[in-house]
Design a protein around this motif. Sequence first.
Motif, short mmCIF file in Angstrom:
data_model
loop_
_atom_site.label_atom_id
_atom_site.label_comp_id
_atom_site.label_asym_id
_atom_site.label_seq_id
_atom_site.Cartn_x
_atom_site.Cartn_y
_atom_site.Cartn_z
N PHE A 34 0.96 -1.17 -0.11
CA PHE A 34 0.17 0.13 -0.07
C PHE A 34 0.65 1.27 0.18
CE2 PHE A 34 -3.96 -2.11 2.24
CZ PHE A 34 -4.45 -2.39 1.13
N PHE A 35 0.62 2.13 -0.68
CA PHE A 35 1.15 3.51 -0.69
C PHE A 35 0.16 4.35 -0.06
CE2 PHE A 35 2.34 1.30 -4.45
CZ PHE A 35 3.68 1.30 -4.43
N ILE A 36 0.65 5.00 1.22
CA ILE A 36 -0.12 5.44 2.12
C ILE A 36 0.28 7.07 1.98
CG2 ILE A 36 -0.57 5.98 4.54
CD1 ILE A 36 -1.17 3.02 3.47
N VAL A 37 -0.71 7.84 2.07
CA VAL A 37 -0.61 9.40 2.22
C VAL A 37 -1.16 9.73 3.58
CG1 VAL A 37 -1.17 11.94 1.18
CG2 VAL A 37 -0.79 9.71 -0.18
N ALA A 59 -7.93 2.46 -1.63
CA ALA A 59 -8.16 1.07 -1.14
C ALA A 59 -8.65 1.00 0.26
CB ALA A 59 -6.61 0.40 -1.43
N ARG A 60 -8.09 1.78 1.13
CA ARG A 60 -8.63 1.68 2.52
C ARG A 60 -8.28 2.89 3.37
NH1 ARG A 60 -6.24 -3.65 5.22
NH2 ARG A 60 -7.14 -2.77 7.26
N HIS A 61 -8.75 3.20 4.48
CA HIS A 61 -8.46 4.54 5.10
C HIS A 61 -8.54 4.16 6.73
CE1 HIS A 61 -12.71 4.11 5.50
NE2 HIS A 61 -12.74 4.95 6.61
N ALA A 90 -0.99 7.70 -5.18
CA ALA A 90 -0.57 8.34 -3.88
C ALA A 90 0.36 9.55 -3.96
CB ALA A 90 0.21 7.06 -3.03
N ARG A 91 1.04 9.73 -5.31
CA ARG A 91 1.77 10.88 -5.32
C ARG A 91 0.84 11.95 -5.91
NH1 ARG A 91 6.81 10.30 -4.36
NH2 ARG A 91 7.92 8.41 -4.61
N VAL A 92 -0.06 11.86 -6.70
CA VAL A 92 -0.87 12.90 -6.99
C VAL A 92 -1.87 13.23 -5.82
CG1 VAL A 92 -3.31 13.19 -8.07
CG2 VAL A 92 -1.49 12.01 -9.41
N ALA A 93 -2.39 12.34 -4.68
CA ALA A 93 -2.77 12.91 -3.68
C ALA A 93 -1.91 13.53 -2.62
CB ALA A 93 -3.48 11.51 -3.08
N PHE A 94 -0.71 13.16 -2.52
CA PHE A 94 0.05 13.79 -1.90
C PHE A 94 0.49 15.40 -2.09
CE2 PHE A 94 4.65 14.65 -0.11
CZ PHE A 94 4.40 14.46 1.43
N GLU A 119 3.00 13.08 5.12
CA GLU A 119 3.87 12.03 4.88
C GLU A 119 3.38 11.26 3.57
OE1 GLU A 119 5.96 8.63 7.72
OE2 GLU A 119 4.18 9.98 8.69
N LEU A 120 4.34 10.65 3.06
CA LEU A 120 4.26 9.58 2.07
C LEU A 120 5.11 8.49 2.22
CD1 LEU A 120 2.76 8.66 -0.69
CD2 LEU A 120 4.59 9.98 -1.94
N PHE A 121 4.41 7.06 2.44
CA PHE A 121 5.26 5.96 2.81
C PHE A 121 4.63 4.80 2.20
CE2 PHE A 121 2.69 7.01 6.36
CZ PHE A 121 1.87 5.63 6.80
N THR A 122 5.39 3.73 2.31
CA THR A 122 4.89 2.49 1.80
C THR A 122 4.93 1.22 2.70
OG1 THR A 122 5.89 3.00 -0.47
CG2 THR A 122 5.17 0.59 -0.15
N ILE A 123 3.74 0.55 2.96
CA ILE A 123 3.65 -0.45 3.99
C ILE A 123 2.84 -1.70 3.31
CG2 ILE A 123 3.94 0.94 6.00
CD1 ILE A 123 1.13 1.07 6.45
N SER A 124 3.00 -2.72 4.11
CA SER A 124 2.09 -4.02 3.50
C SER A 124 0.63 -3.92 4.15
CB SER A 124 2.81 -5.17 4.04
OG SER A 124 2.49 -5.18 5.40
N PRO A 125 -0.28 -4.55 3.68
CA PRO A 125 -1.61 -4.31 4.10
C PRO A 125 -1.62 -4.85 5.58
CG PRO A 125 -1.63 -5.30 2.08
CD PRO A 125 -0.29 -5.25 2.28
#
Length: 191
Positions: free
Chosen positions: A4-7, A59-61, A117-121, A138-144
Amino acid sequence: MEKFFIVKYSGPFAFIKPWTAVRDSETFSQQFLTPSIVEGIEKKLFPELLRESGIKKIARHKLNYCGIDIQQERTWAKGGFQYTKEKDVYKTNLGILKRGVLLNPNLYLAFSQEKDARVAFQQNICLCRNEDILLPVELFTISPEEFDEIQGFELKFTDNKNGFKVGYNRFNNAEEMFGELIVTGNPIREK
């Protein structure tokens, strides 16, 4: 392995318009984002989706915050003004609603695609009222699985057999919306 790419968005306050508006001080529906709120955020971030229905990119929040401040708001009746000939005045029915404002909310939006995610950031978001702006921090990557561990409230969108009613979808002919509230850790932070 899925990522997941998280903003992460944050701000000093935010207002989430509850579907129960009048009784919100009793129901505390601020703790979750309904499908129509998530869809509205997505349409703000990706205006090319305005003519499409449903949630396509988020995808999720998750949502956490430091507290809720209950505030009173004066409202006007839908019918507008009435003229009273005897008193030669215009009158309207006024009402008072109590609504909660989230203090220091953090909203985490998960995207499957890094480009989304980059557009949203690059943009701010509003939780239902324009003056309550959350900024990307913050913009970061994590697993589900790691996303599952973020402390907060998440409404998993369901049907009427697997969830409770959370409102009416303004993007889909006021169709009833349902969800299952997932609470991870302590979503009410100290700071």
